[in-house]
Design an enzyme around this catalytic site. Structure first.
Site, PDB file in Angstrom:
ATOM      1  CB  SER A   1      -7.232  -2.980   1.146  1.00  0.00           C
ATOM      2  OG  SER A   1      -5.988  -2.655   1.724  1.00  0.00           O
TER       3      SER A   1
ATOM      4  CG  LEU B   1      -4.119   6.593  -2.056  1.00  0.00           C
ATOM      5  CD1 LEU B   1      -4.324   6.563  -3.567  1.00  0.00           C
ATOM      6  CD2 LEU B   1      -5.134   7.535  -1.412  1.00  0.00           C
ATOM      7  CG  HIS B   2      -2.260   2.614   4.208  1.00  0.00           C
ATOM      8  ND1 HIS B   2      -1.028   2.099   3.845  1.00  0.00           N
ATOM      9  CD2 HIS B   2      -1.994   3.726   4.937  1.00  0.00           C
ATOM     10  CE1 HIS B   2      -0.070   2.867   4.345  1.00  0.00           C
ATOM     11  NE2 HIS B   2      -0.634   3.857   5.007  1.00  0.00           N
ATOM     12  CG  ASP B   3      -8.179   1.812   4.786  1.00  0.00           C
ATOM     13  OD1 ASP B   3      -7.102   1.257   5.064  1.00  0.00           O
ATOM     14  OD2 ASP B   3      -8.942   2.237   5.657  1.00  0.00           O
TER      15      ASP B   3
ATOM     16  CB  THR C   1      -0.972   0.026   1.199  1.00  0.00           C
ATOM     17  OG1 THR C   1      -0.224  -0.020   2.412  1.00  0.00           O
ATOM     18  CG2 THR C   1      -1.938  -1.152   1.138  1.00  0.00           C
TER      19      THR C   1
END
EC number: 3.2.2.3
Length: 324
Positions: free
Chosen positions: A252, A247-249, A201
């Site tokens: 995912s 933009l980790h989420d 991420t």
């Protein structure tokens, strides 16, 4: 496409701790044509569980879907004690200190684990879970119903750092560190699990230029998200010297709907639950035949994201966030 043909929409529960990048993801998911959000469940992490519930209700209202049920999850990790809350990253309200008016809708009576078990039992093999915070609720669902792991379609987890440094310690990533016992239960449950770690991420980010592009777009939620992101962006600049946001989420969520933008490796993953490496995720890649049993032996392998097609992921995120 003929008018009588309908796009198939995959049923999705988002287990979430909103959270700024969670908010981006939830608003993206409501715009995604191939996804039907059948509920949000809440957990501590970026904010307290109570705050996360209020924020989830607010986001459903803002998305124009106040009918989507929100089930409140555990206020603490499996082993008890004070939860770790990253208010220094997401603001004391979890939404970048925007301090929005309270939602008018209310949470459902079921708790998060009950809600997950009931929905997965109602639609066996059809419901995926996108887990964006610590895995307490998912672990409680697995403990509550021994058949849950076989009935859930897929669990996509944001968490872990695979053969890379963590972000709360050299050993651990925040979501896994938030409840390592829960993560180990989920990873060894036998469910179909895809894990997207911060080694993936952190390769995908919005620079200041991207944030400006979003603000200047006709995106339905662009102004709201950019206002929220200011706090998150300032924290990145201060802590990492990086002018933008990870933009980790959203990455995912992209792995759930566009797995072709990623490559995955399969292996058994265990989580360290004590000592200086608490929260560490360690995968046995199957490269060596062990001479004797070890704590990785006998478990079903899970899929760990290994590479990411950054341009395609960024284009997908922008497409959903900038849609009018």
């Amino acid at each position: 496409m003929g008018s009588n043909e309908q796009i198939h929409r995959d049923k999705l529960i988002i287990d979430t701790d909103p959270g700024i990048d969670d908010s981006m993801t939830i608003l993206m998911a409501f715009r995604a044509p191939t996804v039907e959000i059948i509920g949000l469940t809440t957990i501590f992490g970026n904010t307290t569980t109570k705050n996360a519930t209020q924020n989830a209700l607010l986001l459903c209202e803002r998305a124009g879907h106040p009918e989507v049920p929100v089930a409140e999850g555990s206020a603490e990790p499996l082993k008890g004690g004070e939860p770790r809350v990253a208010d220094f990253v997401h603001g004391s309200d979890g939404l970048g200190n925007l301090f929005l008016p309270a939602p008018t809708s209310k949470k459902v009576d079921e708790n998060a684990a009950e809600f997950m078990v009931n929905k997965v039992s109602q639609f066996p093999g059809e419901v995926s879970i996108l887990a964006l915070g610590p895995l307490t609720n998912v672990a409680l669902a697995i403990k509550r119903d021994p058949s849950f792991a076989s009935k859930v379609k897929k669990i996509v987890v944001l968490g872990g750092a695979f053969f890379a440094a963590g972000n709360v310690s050299p050993a651990a990533e925040a979501n896994i560190y938030g409840d390592p016992e829960a993560a180990d239960i989920v990873f060894t449950s036998g469910a179909d699990v895809d894990v997207v770690g911060i080694n993936i991420t952190t390769q995908v980010c919005f620079t200041d230029e991207d944030l400006l592009e979003l603000r200047n777009s006709k995106g339905k939620h662009a102004q709201f998200l950019c206002d929220m992101c200011q706090f998150y962006r300032d924290w990145h600049a201060e802590s990492d010297g990086f002018h933008g946001i990870f933009l980790h989420d959203p990455v995912s969520f992209t792995a759930l709907v566009h797995p072709e933008y990623f490559t995955f490796k399969k292996g058994v993953v265990r989580v360290e639950t004590q000592g200086i490496c608490t929260g560490h995720t360690l995968m046995d890649q199957g490269l060596k035949k062990w001479n004797s049993e070890n704590p990785w032996s006998g478990y079903k392998p899970i899929s760990v994201a290994w590479t990411v097609d950054v341009p395609n992921v960024l284009a997908f995120v922008k497409e959903l966030l900038m849609a009018p």
